[in-house]
Design a protein around this motif. Sequence first.
Motif, PDB file in Angstrom:
ATOM      1  N   GLU A   1     -10.025 -10.115  13.428  1.00 24.02           N
ATOM      2  CA  GLU A   1      -8.633  -9.843  13.754  1.00 24.02           C
ATOM      3  C   GLU A   1      -7.732 -10.073  12.551  1.00 24.02           C
ATOM      4  OE1 GLU A   1      -7.368 -11.976  17.156  1.00 24.02           O
ATOM      5  OE2 GLU A   1      -8.817 -11.041  18.505  1.00 24.02           O
ATOM      6  N   ASP A   2      -8.007 -11.130  11.786  1.00 23.27           N
ATOM      7  CA  ASP A   2      -7.190 -11.409  10.606  1.00 23.27           C
ATOM      8  C   ASP A   2      -7.306 -10.290   9.572  1.00 23.27           C
ATOM      9  OD1 ASP A   2      -6.308 -13.774  11.682  1.00 23.27           O
ATOM     10  OD2 ASP A   2      -7.836 -15.006  10.696  1.00 23.27           O
ATOM     11  N   GLN A   3      -8.532  -9.731   9.442  1.00 21.48           N
ATOM     12  CA  GLN A   3      -8.740  -8.695   8.437  1.00 21.48           C
ATOM     13  C   GLN A   3      -8.045  -7.387   8.803  1.00 21.48           C
ATOM     14  OE1 GLN A   3     -12.944  -8.306   7.765  1.00 21.48           O
ATOM     15  NE2 GLN A   3     -13.207 -10.471   7.240  1.00 21.48           N
ATOM     16  N   VAL A   4      -7.989  -7.052  10.086  1.00 20.09           N
ATOM     17  CA  VAL A   4      -7.368  -5.782  10.484  1.00 20.09           C
ATOM     18  C   VAL A   4      -5.900  -5.952  10.847  1.00 20.09           C
ATOM     19  CG1 VAL A   4      -9.577  -4.946  11.347  1.00 20.09           C
ATOM     20  CG2 VAL A   4      -7.986  -6.025  12.931  1.00 20.09           C
ATOM     21  N   ARG A   5      -5.434  -7.199  10.944  1.00 18.39           N
ATOM     22  CA  ARG A   5      -4.063  -7.451  11.412  1.00 18.39           C
ATOM     23  C   ARG A   5      -3.025  -6.782  10.513  1.00 18.39           C
ATOM     24  NH1 ARG A   5      -2.502 -11.088  14.877  1.00 18.39           N
ATOM     25  NH2 ARG A   5      -4.486 -12.169  14.681  1.00 18.39           N
ATOM     26  N   GLU A   6      -3.192  -6.931   9.184  1.00 19.69           N
ATOM     27  CA  GLU A   6      -2.199  -6.410   8.258  1.00 19.69           C
ATOM     28  C   GLU A   6      -2.082  -4.886   8.391  1.00 19.69           C
ATOM     29  OE1 GLU A   6       0.874  -6.641   5.761  1.00 19.69           O
ATOM     30  OE2 GLU A   6      -0.270  -8.343   6.559  1.00 19.69           O
ATOM     31  N   HIS A   7      -3.221  -4.222   8.500  1.00 15.92           N
ATOM     32  CA  HIS A   7      -3.199  -2.759   8.661  1.00 15.92           C
ATOM     33  C   HIS A   7      -2.516  -2.373   9.969  1.00 15.92           C
ATOM     34  CE1 HIS A   7      -4.424   1.424   8.524  1.00 15.92           C
ATOM     35  NE2 HIS A   7      -4.964   1.294   9.729  1.00 15.92           N
ATOM     36  N   VAL A   8      -2.818  -3.098  11.029  1.00 17.08           N
ATOM     37  CA  VAL A   8      -2.211  -2.796  12.334  1.00 17.08           C
ATOM     38  C   VAL A   8      -0.707  -3.026  12.283  1.00 17.08           C
ATOM     39  CG1 VAL A   8      -2.104  -3.515  14.747  1.00 17.08           C
ATOM     40  CG2 VAL A   8      -4.318  -3.279  13.619  1.00 17.08           C
ATOM     41  N   LEU A   9      -0.278  -4.093  11.632  1.00 17.33           N
ATOM     42  CA  LEU A   9       1.155  -4.392  11.559  1.00 17.33           C
ATOM     43  C   LEU A   9       1.904  -3.327  10.770  1.00 17.33           C
ATOM     44  CD1 LEU A   9       1.195  -8.271  11.027  1.00 17.33           C
ATOM     45  CD2 LEU A   9       1.863  -7.003  13.064  1.00 17.33           C
ATOM     46  N   GLN A  10       1.314  -2.843   9.661  1.00 19.93           N
ATOM     47  CA  GLN A  10       1.960  -1.792   8.886  1.00 19.93           C
ATOM     48  C   GLN A  10       2.078  -0.504   9.694  1.00 19.93           C
ATOM     49  OE1 GLN A  10       3.504  -1.974   6.007  1.00 19.93           O
ATOM     50  NE2 GLN A  10       3.004  -4.156   5.814  1.00 19.93           N
ATOM     51  N   THR A  11       1.012  -0.179  10.429  1.00 13.06           N
ATOM     52  CA  THR A  11       1.063   1.013  11.283  1.00 13.06           C
ATOM     53  C   THR A  11       2.100   0.841  12.386  1.00 13.06           C
ATOM     54  OG1 THR A  11      -1.295   1.364  10.865  1.00 13.06           O
ATOM     55  CG2 THR A  11      -0.321   2.564  12.716  1.00 13.06           C
ATOM     56  N   TYR A  12       2.127  -0.326  12.960  1.00 11.63           N
ATOM     57  CA  TYR A  12       3.089  -0.635  14.022  1.00 11.63           C
ATOM     58  C   TYR A  12       4.514  -0.473  13.489  1.00 11.63           C
ATOM     59  CZ  TYR A  12       3.898  -2.861  18.583  1.00 11.63           C
ATOM     60  OH  TYR A  12       4.233  -3.120  19.887  1.00 11.63           O
ATOM     61  N   LYS A  13       4.762  -1.026  12.304  1.00 11.70           N
ATOM     62  CA  LYS A  13       6.100  -0.951  11.705  1.00 11.70           C
ATOM     63  C   LYS A  13       6.490   0.496  11.427  1.00 11.70           C
ATOM     64  CE  LYS A  13       8.673  -2.520   7.641  1.00 11.70           C
ATOM     65  NZ  LYS A  13       8.613  -3.332   6.405  1.00 11.70           N
ATOM     66  N   SER A  14       5.545   1.292  10.892  1.00 10.28           N
ATOM     67  CA  SER A  14       5.832   2.684  10.572  1.00 10.28           C
ATOM     68  C   SER A  14       6.197   3.477  11.827  1.00 10.28           C
ATOM     69  CB  SER A  14       4.615   3.321   9.888  1.00 10.28           C
ATOM     70  OG  SER A  14       4.828   4.696   9.657  1.00 10.28           O
ATOM     71  N   TYR A  15       5.431   3.315  12.894  1.00  6.49           N
ATOM     72  CA  TYR A  15       5.720   4.030  14.131  1.00  6.49           C
ATOM     73  C   TYR A  15       7.040   3.558  14.745  1.00  6.49           C
ATOM     74  CZ  TYR A  15       1.408   6.695  14.654  1.00  6.49           C
ATOM     75  OH  TYR A  15       0.400   7.612  14.495  1.00  6.49           O
ATOM     76  N   LEU A  16       7.316   2.256  14.675  1.00  5.64           N
ATOM     77  CA  LEU A  16       8.558   1.735  15.236  1.00  5.64           C
ATOM     78  C   LEU A  16       9.770   2.321  14.515  1.00  5.64           C
ATOM     79  CD1 LEU A  16      10.128  -0.162  17.097  1.00  5.64           C
ATOM     80  CD2 LEU A  16       9.748  -1.997  15.425  1.00  5.64           C
ATOM     81  N   GLU A  17       9.704   2.377  13.183  1.00  8.95           N
ATOM     82  CA  GLU A  17      10.826   2.932  12.420  1.00  8.95           C
ATOM     83  C   GLU A  17      11.003   4.421  12.706  1.00  8.95           C
ATOM     84  OE1 GLU A  17      10.822  -0.074   8.561  1.00  8.95           O
ATOM     85  OE2 GLU A  17       9.820   1.878   8.421  1.00  8.95           O
ATOM     86  N   ARG A  18       9.882   5.144  12.903  1.00  8.26           N
ATOM     87  CA  ARG A  18       9.987   6.565  13.241  1.00  8.26           C
ATOM     88  C   ARG A  18      10.618   6.763  14.614  1.00  8.26           C
ATOM     89  NH1 ARG A  18       4.290   9.311  12.071  1.00  8.26           N
ATOM     90  NH2 ARG A  18       3.647   7.671  10.636  1.00  8.26           N
ATOM     91  N   LEU A  19      10.257   5.923  15.562  1.00  5.77           N
ATOM     92  CA  LEU A  19      10.843   6.017  16.897  1.00  5.77           C
ATOM     93  C   LEU A  19      12.339   5.716  16.870  1.00  5.77           C
ATOM     94  CD1 LEU A  19       8.088   4.359  19.123  1.00  5.77           C
ATOM     95  CD2 LEU A  19       8.776   6.763  19.121  1.00  5.77           C
ATOM     96  N   LEU A  20      12.726   4.728  16.073  1.00  2.00           N
ATOM     97  CA  LEU A  20      14.134   4.394  15.959  1.00  2.00           C
ATOM     98  C   LEU A  20      14.927   5.544  15.344  1.00  2.00           C
ATOM     99  CD1 LEU A  20      13.834   0.691  14.722  1.00  2.00           C
ATOM    100  CD2 LEU A  20      14.752   1.439  16.924  1.00  2.00           C
ATOM    101  N   GLU A  21      14.350   6.199  14.326  1.00  2.00           N
ATOM    102  CA  GLU A  21      15.034   7.336  13.710  1.00  2.00           C
ATOM    103  C   GLU A  21      15.107   8.518  14.675  1.00  2.00           C
ATOM    104  OE1 GLU A  21      12.993   8.123  10.100  1.00  2.00           O
ATOM    105  OE2 GLU A  21      13.981   6.485   9.000  1.00  2.00           O
TER     106      GLU A  21
END
Length: 409
Positions: free
Chosen positions: A19-39
Amino acid sequence: MTHVPATHSTLSRLMRQVEDQVREHVLQTYKSYLERLLEALRDAVVGRDRYARGGPEDVSYYRYGYRKWKTVQVPWGTLTEVRVPRIRTSCGKEVRLVTYEHRLKALTEELLLGYVGGMSARTWTILLRELGIGEAHPQTLLRLIRRLREEKERWRKRPLSGVKALVLDGVWAKRRGSDQKKLVVLSAVGVKEDGTHELLDWIVAAREDRASYERLLTGLYERGLEEVELVVADEAEGIWQAVETVYPEAKKQICLWHLQRTLEQKLLQDMGERKGKNADLQKERRAFRAEYWKLFEAGGKEEAEGACEAFVKKWAPKAPRMTAALLWRKERLFSYLELPYEWKEKVRTSNLAENMFRHMRSFLRRYPGYMSRAHADEVVGLYVVGMQVIQEVGRCTPYQLQLNFNTPP
């Protein structure tokens, strides 16, 4: 026969490593999708493409750049520096697209509230899953509560030093059962030389008497706090008797806010004897409050005592009870002015102690009541340490709290 080599790894530890190894990738993807939804939400509200000319005549919203959320809590962890689009009206007023929610603080309160109120760990596991916050085994939650309890005991035994002023106060709370008397949590807040303050300790008692406060202060003394320069409290006589026993050399400061209420009651008695009109009474109260607090705007103790004499001279003819009550407490009025610190105005009332438990009061309004003194001590301890965890680690998921408490100190 072949022997299987001994290993210190467990399945849960290996899963946490994955989980620690994939967490950073998941968080970046999560952030990217969240910002796209907000826009996308912003574009839908504005109703036209970027840099588009013309459009409907009733257009009332415009793009207005971006702001940043420092942290956003999601089930996988914490997103940082999230870009949030801004919009404004044709008049230039900004309109927020979404509302930021602080969930973990309320969730942690509910966890502690539910636990000390009798909610089982299994029930909490089901509730977390239904809320979509994440999976948590009942034993994980119990382990968290156990570590909080151990942390509470370590915290209450830590050595004390550098405390210049003590602020004492009591918080009353109900007990379960209609025929049960209330309990009071007696607390001591310490102020250090740099002006910072912290809760030092508390005890649960049946009343605010000398023996109870002596027990509280003696515990502080035994932990290394052998002297303080100033003690601040309300007018409960048991407090000052205990202070004389444990810290006889400390200066004594009465809470000026509590004193104001006492003097106003005396003033109402004096005004009642004069049989004045209600309008005149309200006018006298407003004048009293304004002149009372002006007494404490003086730069030094001598100046304040001179202002107090003028105050008494003016008010004595029409409010003898009130001025007599003020003079009787004169020795504890201006003790805070003798301190050499810039923050000395902080310790002219007991607000530091009251504010420390203000949020807990609202927390306990939903609570069915204490079952015993030991139960009350447990509730307060878990609450205090739980709030300290939030301050130290910020808003995080139950999984992160588990990691924090499973990590050896």
